[in-house]
Design a protein around this motif. Structure first.
Motif, PDB file in Angstrom:
ATOM      1  N   GLU A   1       0.872  -1.168   0.000  1.00 44.12           N
ATOM      2  CA  GLU A   1       0.000   0.000   0.000  1.00 44.12           C
ATOM      3  C   GLU A   1       0.914   1.224   0.000  1.00 44.12           C
ATOM      4  OE1 GLU A   1      -3.162   2.036  -0.549  1.00 44.12           O
ATOM      5  OE2 GLU A   1      -3.531  -0.063  -0.059  1.00 44.12           O
ATOM      6  N   TRP A   2       1.168   1.787  -1.174  1.00 41.90           N
ATOM      7  CA  TRP A   2       2.143   2.871  -1.316  1.00 41.90           C
ATOM      8  C   TRP A   2       1.813   4.074  -0.441  1.00 41.90           C
ATOM      9  CZ3 TRP A   2       6.464   1.331  -3.242  1.00 41.90           C
ATOM     10  CH2 TRP A   2       6.483   0.306  -4.177  1.00 41.90           C
ATOM     11  N   LYS A   3       0.538   4.302  -0.166  1.00 43.05           N
ATOM     12  CA  LYS A   3       0.141   5.461   0.641  1.00 43.05           C
ATOM     13  C   LYS A   3       0.656   5.359   2.069  1.00 43.05           C
ATOM     14  CE  LYS A   3      -4.023   6.162  -1.975  1.00 43.05           C
ATOM     15  NZ  LYS A   3      -5.340   5.607  -2.144  1.00 43.05           N
ATOM     16  N   THR A   4       0.878   4.149   2.562  1.00 47.16           N
ATOM     17  CA  THR A   4       1.255   3.992   3.963  1.00 47.16           C
ATOM     18  C   THR A   4       2.737   3.709   4.180  1.00 47.16           C
ATOM     19  OG1 THR A   4       0.752   1.619   3.982  1.00 47.16           O
ATOM     20  CG2 THR A   4      -1.047   3.142   4.543  1.00 47.16           C
ATOM     21  N   ILE A   5       3.490   3.476   3.127  1.00 45.19           N
ATOM     22  CA  ILE A   5       4.922   3.222   3.292  1.00 45.19           C
ATOM     23  C   ILE A   5       5.609   4.532   3.665  1.00 45.19           C
ATOM     24  CG2 ILE A   5       7.064   2.571   2.110  1.00 45.19           C
ATOM     25  CD1 ILE A   5       5.347   0.623   0.457  1.00 45.19           C
ATOM     26  N   PRO A   6       6.373   4.544   4.750  1.00 46.41           N
ATOM     27  CA  PRO A   6       7.045   5.786   5.143  1.00 46.41           C
ATOM     28  C   PRO A   6       7.962   6.300   4.041  1.00 46.41           C
ATOM     29  CG  PRO A   6       7.234   4.140   6.876  1.00 46.41           C
ATOM     30  CD  PRO A   6       6.663   3.445   5.678  1.00 46.41           C
TER      31      PRO A   6
ATOM     32  N   TYR B   1      13.720   3.817  13.711  1.00 41.53           N
ATOM     33  CA  TYR B   1      12.381   4.330  13.981  1.00 41.53           C
ATOM     34  C   TYR B   1      11.371   3.819  12.955  1.00 41.53           C
ATOM     35  CZ  TYR B   1       8.341   7.293  14.503  1.00 41.53           C
ATOM     36  OH  TYR B   1       7.050   7.721  14.652  1.00 41.53           O
ATOM     37  N   TRP B   2      11.607   4.115  11.663  1.00 41.25           N
ATOM     38  CA  TRP B   2      10.604   3.836  10.641  1.00 41.25           C
ATOM     39  C   TRP B   2      10.467   2.353  10.316  1.00 41.25           C
ATOM     40  CZ3 TRP B   2       6.906   6.993   9.948  1.00 41.25           C
ATOM     41  CH2 TRP B   2       7.107   8.367  10.068  1.00 41.25           C
ATOM     42  N   ILE B   3      11.527   1.576  10.474  1.00 42.74           N
ATOM     43  CA  ILE B   3      11.454   0.164  10.106  1.00 42.74           C
ATOM     44  C   ILE B   3      11.276  -0.737  11.320  1.00 42.74           C
ATOM     45  CG2 ILE B   3      12.687  -1.757   9.025  1.00 42.74           C
ATOM     46  CD1 ILE B   3      14.022   0.323   7.194  1.00 42.74           C
ATOM     47  N   ASP B   4      12.073  -0.538  12.349  1.00 36.51           N
ATOM     48  CA  ASP B   4      12.061  -1.461  13.485  1.00 36.51           C
ATOM     49  C   ASP B   4      10.962  -1.168  14.503  1.00 36.51           C
ATOM     50  OD1 ASP B   4      14.255  -2.649  12.290  1.00 36.51           O
ATOM     51  OD2 ASP B   4      15.696  -1.554  13.513  1.00 36.51           O
ATOM     52  N   TYR B   5      10.647   0.099  14.739  1.00 33.97           N
ATOM     53  CA  TYR B   5       9.684   0.442  15.785  1.00 33.97           C
ATOM     54  C   TYR B   5       8.306   0.813  15.267  1.00 33.97           C
ATOM     55  CZ  TYR B   5      13.899   0.576  18.620  1.00 33.97           C
ATOM     56  OH  TYR B   5      15.068   0.251  19.244  1.00 33.97           O
ATOM     57  N   ASN B   6       8.232   1.510  14.159  1.00 38.34           N
ATOM     58  CA  ASN B   6       6.962   1.958  13.604  1.00 38.34           C
ATOM     59  C   ASN B   6       6.152   0.767  13.094  1.00 38.34           C
ATOM     60  OD1 ASN B   6       5.189   4.106  12.668  1.00 38.34           O
ATOM     61  ND2 ASN B   6       5.829   3.545  10.616  1.00 38.34           N
ATOM     62  N   ARG B   7       4.853   0.817  13.250  1.00 38.04           N
ATOM     63  CA  ARG B   7       3.963  -0.227  12.736  1.00 38.04           C
ATOM     64  C   ARG B   7       3.049   0.386  11.684  1.00 38.04           C
ATOM     65  NH1 ARG B   7       7.421  -2.807  14.094  1.00 38.04           N
ATOM     66  NH2 ARG B   7       7.598  -4.057  15.956  1.00 38.04           N
ATOM     67  N   LEU B   8       2.915  -0.308  10.555  1.00 36.00           N
ATOM     68  CA  LEU B   8       2.104   0.171   9.438  1.00 36.00           C
ATOM     69  C   LEU B   8       0.790  -0.587   9.357  1.00 36.00           C
ATOM     70  CD1 LEU B   8       4.845   0.310   6.670  1.00 36.00           C
ATOM     71  CD2 LEU B   8       3.990   2.189   8.064  1.00 36.00           C
TER      72      LEU B   8
END
Length: 156
Positions: A89-94, A138-145
């Motif tokens: 979902e391209w809209k939600t990828i940081p 932050y964006w890969i290890d901790y953030n949840r999509l």
């Protein structure tokens, strides 16, 4: 556990080489796919949006702002408008900007186009290394999509 994929768009071959060295030596847990410009990334995104695509999906997109042909702001708009599939979902990828520009207008335009963060490229090598490590953690290890393909419901 497979490495998390990062898409990095940077037109300067010298800066790409510097970034490649940092990721290889200090952040080997991430796989970086480099793109020289926005058009190259967008074409790959269209290819990847097909349901039968079997390659790695990005966990983070890092963009330079000053790119030839399609600049970072235009590319952000394209990323946010690209249809996804059941996996992406391209809209939600940081999507974060890593730019040399300190212009408030540039910063505002990037956020209006869908940037999740805006960072000015550090001049100091160790500061750049720390920034990349922090960004990835932050964006890969901790953030949840949100999961792709899940219907959006209105909370009451």
């Amino acid at each position: 556990m497979s490495k998390k994929e990062i898409y990095l768009v940077e037109d300067s071959s010298d800066f790409r080489q510097l970034l490649r060295g940092i990721f290889t030596k200090f952040l080997p847990e991430y796989h970086v796919r480099f793109f020289q410009g926005g058009q190259e990334l967008y074409q790959y995104m269209v290819f990847q949006s097909a349901e039968q695509f079997q390659g790695r999906r990005p966990a983070l997109i890092i963009l330079d702002l000053q790119l030839p042909n399609i600049n970072g702001v235009e590319l952000l708009k394209l990323i946010r408008q690209t249809p996804g599939n059941s996996e992406t979902e391209w809209k939600t990828i940081p999507a974060v900007i890593l730019s040399g520009s300190t212009s408030q207008d540039d910063i505002n335009h990037c956020y209006q186009a869908g940037a999740n963060s805006y960072f000015v490229k550090p001049i100091d090598f160790e500061e750049l290394q720390t920034l990349l490590k922090t960004l990835c953690r932050y964006w890969i290890d901790y953030n949840r999509l949100a999961k792709a393909g899940v219907p959006k419901q209105i909370l009451r």
